[in-house]
Scaffold this motif. Structure first.
Motif, PDB file in Angstrom:
ATOM      1  N   MET A 153      -8.740  86.439 120.245  1.00 57.23           N
ATOM      2  CA  MET A 153      -9.361  87.567 119.554  1.00 57.23           C
ATOM      3  C   MET A 153     -10.805  87.264 119.167  1.00 57.23           C
ATOM      4  N   ALA A 154     -11.075  86.034 118.704  1.00 56.78           N
ATOM      5  CA  ALA A 154     -12.433  85.713 118.251  1.00 56.78           C
ATOM      6  C   ALA A 154     -13.413  85.720 119.425  1.00 56.78           C
ATOM      7  N   GLU A 186     -12.129  80.866 129.844  1.00 51.61           N
ATOM      8  CA  GLU A 186     -10.855  80.777 129.124  1.00 51.61           C
ATOM      9  C   GLU A 186      -9.912  79.882 129.924  1.00 51.61           C
ATOM     10  N   ARG A 187      -9.296  78.923 129.252  1.00 50.56           N
ATOM     11  CA  ARG A 187      -8.491  77.949 130.005  1.00 50.56           C
ATOM     12  C   ARG A 187      -7.157  78.522 130.468  1.00 50.56           C
ATOM     13  N   SER A 238      -2.665  81.810 120.933  1.00 53.88           N
ATOM     14  CA  SER A 238      -2.109  82.423 119.709  1.00 53.88           C
ATOM     15  C   SER A 238      -2.176  83.948 119.741  1.00 53.88           C
ATOM     16  N   THR A 239      -3.322  84.464 120.182  1.00 55.58           N
ATOM     17  CA  THR A 239      -3.506  85.918 120.152  1.00 55.58           C
ATOM     18  C   THR A 239      -2.366  86.609 120.894  1.00 55.58           C
ATOM     19  N   ALA A 297       2.562  88.328 116.299  1.00 49.19           N
ATOM     20  CA  ALA A 297       3.418  89.475 116.000  1.00 49.19           C
ATOM     21  C   ALA A 297       2.621  90.775 115.973  1.00 49.19           C
ATOM     22  N   GLY A 298       1.298  90.665 115.986  1.00 43.01           N
ATOM     23  CA  GLY A 298       0.468  91.865 116.053  1.00 43.01           C
ATOM     24  C   GLY A 298       0.388  92.646 114.765  1.00 43.01           C
ATOM     25  N   PHE A 299       0.645  92.003 113.626  1.00 43.52           N
ATOM     26  CA  PHE A 299       0.400  92.661 112.335  1.00 43.52           C
ATOM     27  C   PHE A 299      -1.113  92.671 112.128  1.00 43.52           C
ATOM     28  N   ALA A 320     -13.070  74.395 129.257  1.00 38.63           N
ATOM     29  CA  ALA A 320     -14.272  73.623 128.937  1.00 38.63           C
ATOM     30  C   ALA A 320     -13.814  72.209 128.632  1.00 38.63           C
ATOM     31  N   ASP A 330      -8.850  77.091 120.396  1.00 39.01           N
ATOM     32  CA  ASP A 330      -7.781  76.601 119.521  1.00 39.01           C
ATOM     33  C   ASP A 330      -7.457  75.156 119.893  1.00 39.01           C
ATOM     34  N   ILE A 369       0.015  78.358 115.185  1.00 36.51           N
ATOM     35  CA  ILE A 369      -1.174  79.041 114.670  1.00 36.51           C
ATOM     36  C   ILE A 369      -2.150  77.986 114.184  1.00 36.51           C
ATOM     37  N   CYS A 387      -8.925  80.194 112.717  1.00 37.79           N
ATOM     38  CA  CYS A 387      -8.787  81.553 112.151  1.00 37.79           C
ATOM     39  C   CYS A 387      -7.297  81.865 112.003  1.00 37.79           C
ATOM     40  N   GLY A 417      -5.045  84.484 111.590  1.00 33.07           N
ATOM     41  CA  GLY A 417      -4.880  85.935 111.583  1.00 33.07           C
ATOM     42  C   GLY A 417      -5.839  86.607 112.541  1.00 33.07           C
ATOM     43  N   LEU A 418      -5.327  87.634 113.209  1.00 34.04           N
ATOM     44  CA  LEU A 418      -6.148  88.395 114.155  1.00 34.04           C
ATOM     45  C   LEU A 418      -7.365  89.023 113.484  1.00 34.04           C
TER      46      LEU A 418
HETATM   47  C1  LIG Z   1       3.871  83.327 116.824  1.00 31.03           C
HETATM   48  C2  LIG Z   1       2.624  83.819 116.144  1.00 31.03           C
HETATM   49  C3  LIG Z   1       2.662  84.976 115.390  1.00 31.03           C
HETATM   50  C4  LIG Z   1       1.480  85.440 114.783  1.00 31.03           C
HETATM   51  N1  LIG Z   1       1.493  86.642 114.159  1.00 31.03           N
HETATM   52  C5  LIG Z   1       0.348  87.150 113.672  1.00 31.03           C
HETATM   53  C6  LIG Z   1       0.303  88.464 113.143  1.00 31.03           C
HETATM   54  O1  LIG Z   1       1.273  89.202 113.150  1.00 31.03           O
HETATM   55  N2  LIG Z   1      -0.885  88.921 112.644  1.00 31.03           N
HETATM   56  C7  LIG Z   1      -2.003  88.147 112.652  1.00 31.03           C
HETATM   57  O2  LIG Z   1      -3.040  88.621 112.180  1.00 31.03           O
HETATM   58  N3  LIG Z   1      -1.995  86.914 113.166  1.00 31.03           N
HETATM   59  C8  LIG Z   1      -0.856  86.406 113.694  1.00 31.03           C
HETATM   60  N4  LIG Z   1      -0.854  85.164 114.244  1.00 31.03           N
HETATM   61  C9  LIG Z   1      -2.082  84.362 114.187  1.00 31.03           C
HETATM   62  C10 LIG Z   1      -3.094  84.858 115.210  1.00 31.03           C
HETATM   63  O3  LIG Z   1      -2.467  84.968 116.456  1.00 31.03           O
HETATM   64  C11 LIG Z   1      -4.252  83.891 115.305  1.00 31.03           C
HETATM   65  O4  LIG Z   1      -4.722  83.627 114.016  1.00 31.03           O
HETATM   66  C12 LIG Z   1      -5.387  84.498 116.136  1.00 31.03           C
HETATM   67  O5  LIG Z   1      -4.894  84.938 117.357  1.00 31.03           O
HETATM   68  C13 LIG Z   1      -6.476  83.470 116.347  1.00 31.03           C
HETATM   69  O6  LIG Z   1      -7.363  83.968 117.321  1.00 31.03           O
HETATM   70  P1  LIG Z   1      -8.425  83.002 117.945  1.00 31.03           P
HETATM   71  O7  LIG Z   1      -9.236  83.766 118.904  1.00 31.03           O
HETATM   72  O8  LIG Z   1      -9.135  82.292 116.843  1.00 31.03           O
HETATM   73  O9  LIG Z   1      -7.541  81.879 118.655  1.00 31.03           O
HETATM   74  P2  LIG Z   1      -6.665  81.945 120.006  1.00 31.03           P
HETATM   75  O10 LIG Z   1      -5.990  83.223 120.188  1.00 31.03           O
HETATM   76  O11 LIG Z   1      -5.832  80.702 119.975  1.00 31.03           O
HETATM   77  O12 LIG Z   1      -7.767  81.828 121.122  1.00 31.03           O
HETATM   78  C14 LIG Z   1      -8.395  80.613 121.490  1.00 31.03           C
HETATM   79  C15 LIG Z   1      -8.538  80.640 123.004  1.00 31.03           C
HETATM   80  O13 LIG Z   1      -9.281  79.524 123.423  1.00 31.03           O
HETATM   81  C16 LIG Z   1      -8.721  79.046 124.622  1.00 31.03           C
HETATM   82  N5  LIG Z   1      -9.132  77.664 124.751  1.00 31.03           N
HETATM   83  C17 LIG Z   1      -8.767  76.613 124.005  1.00 31.03           C
HETATM   84  N6  LIG Z   1      -9.410  75.501 124.417  1.00 31.03           N
HETATM   85  C18 LIG Z   1     -10.208  75.870 125.438  1.00 31.03           C
HETATM   86  C19 LIG Z   1     -11.117  75.171 126.265  1.00 31.03           C
HETATM   87  N7  LIG Z   1     -11.350  73.865 126.105  1.00 31.03           N
HETATM   88  N8  LIG Z   1     -11.759  75.865 127.227  1.00 31.03           N
HETATM   89  C20 LIG Z   1     -11.551  77.186 127.407  1.00 31.03           C
HETATM   90  N9  LIG Z   1     -10.698  77.905 126.628  1.00 31.03           N
HETATM   91  C21 LIG Z   1     -10.031  77.252 125.654  1.00 31.03           C
HETATM   92  C22 LIG Z   1      -7.222  79.218 124.425  1.00 31.03           C
HETATM   93  O14 LIG Z   1      -6.519  79.231 125.644  1.00 31.03           O
HETATM   94  C23 LIG Z   1      -7.187  80.542 123.685  1.00 31.03           C
HETATM   95  O15 LIG Z   1      -7.013  81.653 124.543  1.00 31.03           O
HETATM   96  C24 LIG Z   1       0.292  84.690 114.884  1.00 31.03           C
HETATM   97  C25 LIG Z   1       0.265  83.529 115.643  1.00 31.03           C
HETATM   98  C26 LIG Z   1       1.414  83.087 116.286  1.00 31.03           C
HETATM   99  C27 LIG Z   1       1.332  81.849 117.126  1.00 31.03           C
END
Ligand SMILES: Cc1cc2nc3c(=O)[nH]c(=O)nc-3n(C[C@H](O)[C@H](O)[C@H](O)COP(=O)(O)OP(=O)(O)OC[C@H]3O[C@@H](n4cnc5c(N)ncnc54)[C@H](O)[C@@H]3O)c2cc1C
Length: 438
Positions: free
Chosen positions: A37-38, A57-58, A65-66, A70-72, A207, A232, A341, A366, A368-369
Motif C-alpha cells: 500500500m505504501a 516489487e519482489r 502484508s497488503t 483483512a482489509g479493515f 532490490a 517489509d 505484519i 506501517c 495498517g493499510l
Molecule cells: C493477516 C494480516 C491481516 C491484516 N489486516 C489488516 C486490516 O484489516 N487492516 C489494516 O489496516 N491492516 C491490516 N494488516 C496490516 C497491513 O496489511 C499492513 O500494515 C500494510 O499492508 C503495510 O503496507 P506496506 O506497503 O507498508 O507493506 P507491504 O504490504 O508489506 O509492502 C511491502 C512490499 O515490499 C516488497 N518488498 C520487500 N522487500 C523488497 C525488496 N528488497 N525489493 C523489492 N520489493 C520488496 C514486498 O514484497 C511487499 O509487497 C494486516 C496484515 C496481515 C499480515
C-alpha cells in the motif's frame, strides 16, 4: 479448511497480467521499491505529478502484508484514539488520527477515481468490549472522541444486540467513515493504472543492494535521482534501519457465504467491521458475497521469530467467535492464512530521509493499510517538495524515538520479548514527552 490466502483466490479469473521482471539497466527520476500500500501510493503521487517513475516489487504488487490483510480501513490501526490522546495530548493525537483517516481517503478516492474493482464497502467500525475492562475501554474511546470532536455512538450491553447478533459483550462504540476492501485486488488495480500512465512496473524484482543512486536487482539495476523504499522485513544488509522493525503474526479465515437470514442475525441493521477489546483481539467483517472473515492470534505466535502455519491458532479464534455467535456454530470455513505484519516498537511507522543519502527515503513498519497509504503519499509529496508544511510527520515517525526497554536489551532478552514489552507499553502506558515541530 485449507491453507490458502482468500484474496489470491479472488484474483483467479481477473485480467491482471503480471509485469515482467526488470532485465538490464534503467535510469529514471524516481524509483519506488516495494509495491504494498505504501509504495503504490508513493508511485501514484509521483505519477500524478508527471514524473518519470519506476516501481520494483519482489513479489506481485500487493503480494505481501497488503494482499494478506483483512482489509479493515479504520484509523484505529493498533492505536486507539484514547491511547494516542494519553500519549501525545489532544493536538498531536488529532494530527495522527487525521493522518490515518487521510490514508483511508486516499485509498477510497483512488479506488473510485480509477474504478478499481476491489470489493470496497462502507462499513462502520464497531469496537466491542469484553467484560468490565472492555466496557471501560469502549467508554475511554467515547470520551476521547467526544473531547476531540469526532462522531460516535455508544451502545450498552442491552443496546448492542440491535446492531450485532450477540449478547456476550459488555457494550461497544461505533463510528463512521470506515471501509472494507480487498486490498490485493486494489493493489493489482493500482498497478494497471500505473502501467497505463507510463510508470515502469517490474514484479518479481527484488532490490538486493543499494549503491549510491543505484538499486541492484537480480537481473538488472535502476539508477534514480530519488529512491523511496517502502519494503517489509527489511534486511540489515540493505538498511541500517532494519533493526527498527519486527513482525507480529495474525491469522485469518474465510467462510462459505452466509445466507440472508444469518447476515440479518449477525448484523440486524447493516454490516459492520468489528473487533473486541482483548489484547489479542478477534476481528470480523463481511466481504462481498456475504462471506465472513475472522481474524486473530495467540500469545505464543504473535511475536514468534518465524511464521507459524498450523491451523490450530485460527481454529481457536473461530471457536471463541462461535461462542459469541452460537447460531453460526455449524457454518463452514473454507480457507485460512497467516500473515506477518511489520511493526515498530511503539506501533507508529518509521519514516526517514536517510541523512547519509538524502536522496533515499525509508518507509518501514506501517501497522495498517491507512498508515501505509498516508506514509507512502507523504514521502512522495516530500520528495516532490509539495508538502513542506507537513514536515512534522518526520518527527512523529523518526527512527530516533525512545522506548521503554532500550535496544541493547534485545541482545540479551531477544527481539520478540523486548518488542512485545515495548508494544504493550506504547499501547497502555507511554506518555510522549518529546517536542515536535507542531
Ligand atoms: C493477516 C494480516 C491481516 C491484516 N489486516 C489488516 C486490516 O484489516 N487492516 C489494516 O489496516 N491492516 C491490516 N494488516 C496490516 C497491513 O496489511 C499492513 O500494515 C500494510 O499492508 C503495510 O503496507 P506496506 O506497503 O507498508 O507493506 P507491504 O504490504 O508489506 O509492502 C511491502 C512490499 O515490499 C516488497 N518488498 C520487500 N522487500 C523488497 C525488496 N528488497 N525489493 C523489492 N520489493 C520488496 C514486498 O514484497 C511487499 O509487497 C494486516 C496484515 C496481515 C499480515
Amino acid at each position: 479448511m485449507i491453507l490458502q490466502d482468500w484474496w489470491y483466490t479472488t484474483l483467479l479469473g481477473i485480467k491482471s497480467p503480471l509485469q515482467p521482471p526488470l532485465r538490464g539497466t534503467l535510469r529514471v527520476e524516481y524509483l519506488v521499491v516495494g509495491a504494498g500500500m505504501a509504495g503504490l501510493m508513493a508511485a501514484l503521487r509521483l505519477m500524478a505529478a508527471g514524473r518519470r517513475v519506476a516501481l520494483v516489487e519482489r513479489n506481485i504488487c500487493g503480494g505481501s502484508s497488503t494482499g494478506r490483510s483483512a482489509g479493515f480501513l479504520t484509523p484505529d490501526s493498533e492505536l486507539e484514539l484514547s491511547q494516542l490522546l494519553r500519549r501525545y495530548g489532544p493536538d498531536r493525537a488529532r494530527d495522527l488520527w487525521d493522518a490515518a483517516a487521510r490514508g483511508i481517503a486516499l485509498i477510497t478516492e483512488m479506488a473510485r477515481a480509477h474504478d478499481i474493482a476491489c470489493d470496497l464497502q462502507r462499513q462502520d467500525s464497531l469496537f466491542v468490549g469484553n467484560g468490565a475492562r472492555g466496557w471501560h475501554a469502549a467508554q475511554a474511546e467515547v470520551d476521547a472522541r467526544r473531547r476531540l470532536g469526532y462522531p460516535q455512538t455508544l451502545y450498552t450491553a442491552a443496546e448492542l444486540p440491535s446492531i450485532l447478533g450477540s449478547t456476550a459483550y459488555a457494550g461497544g462504540i461505533r463510528y463512521p467513515d470506515c471501509y472494507g476492501i480487498n486490498a490485493l485486488q486494489f493493489a493489482q488495480g493500482v498497478k494497471r493504472v500505473l502501467v497505463a500512465n507510463g510508470v515502469q512496473v517490474y514484479e518479481s524484482t527484488e532490490a538486493i543492494a543499494l549503491d549510491d543512486h543505484t538499486v541492484r536487482t537480480p537481473l538488472g539495476a535502476v539508477t534514480a535521482e530519488h529512491i523511496v523504499f517502502c519494503i517489509d522485513k527489511p534486511p540489515a544488509q540493505l538498511t541500517r534501519y532494519a533493526a527498527n522493525v519486527f513482525h507480529a503474526q495474525t491469522f485469518l479465515a474465510i467462510s462459505e457465504p452466509l445466507g440472508d437470514a444469518d447476515v440479518r442475525r449477525l448484523f440486524p441493521q447493516e454490516p459492520l467491521q468489528c473487533w473486541d477489546s482483548d489484547l489479542l483481539y478477534t476481528y470480523w467483517r463481511l466481504t462481498g458475497g456475504q462471506r465472513l472473515l475472522v481474524g486473530g492470534g495467540s500469545a505464543l505466535t504473535t511475536f514468534a521469530l518465524h511464521a507459524v502455519r498450523t491451523p490450530r491458532v485460527i481454529r481457536r479464534v473461530i471457536g471463541r467467535f462461535k461462542a459469541k455467535f452460537p447460531f453460526l456454530a455449524r457454518h463452514p470455513w473454507i480457507q485460512y492464512w497467516p500473515g506477518l505484519i511489520d511493526t515498530t516498537r511503539d506501533l507508529l511507522p518509521t519514516v526517514v530521509r536517510d541523512p547519509r543519502m538524502p536522496w533515499v527515503h525509508w518507509v518501514l513498519g506501517c501497522v495498517g493499510l491507512p498508515w501505509a497509504a498516508f506514509c507512502g503519499d507523504f514521502v512522495a509529496r516530500q520528495v516532490l517538495g509539495t508538502a513542506a508544511d507537513e514536515a512534522r510527520y518526520y518527527d512523529y515517525f523518526t527512527p530516533d524515538r525512545s522506548f521503554l526497554v532500550p535496544l541493547w536489551a534485545e541482545r540479551v532478552a531477544g527481539k520478540p520479548l523486548v518488542f512485545s514489552l515495548n508494544n504493550a507499553w506504547a499501547k497502555y502506558y507511554q506518555v510522549d514527552r518529546t517536542t515536535s515541530r507542531t
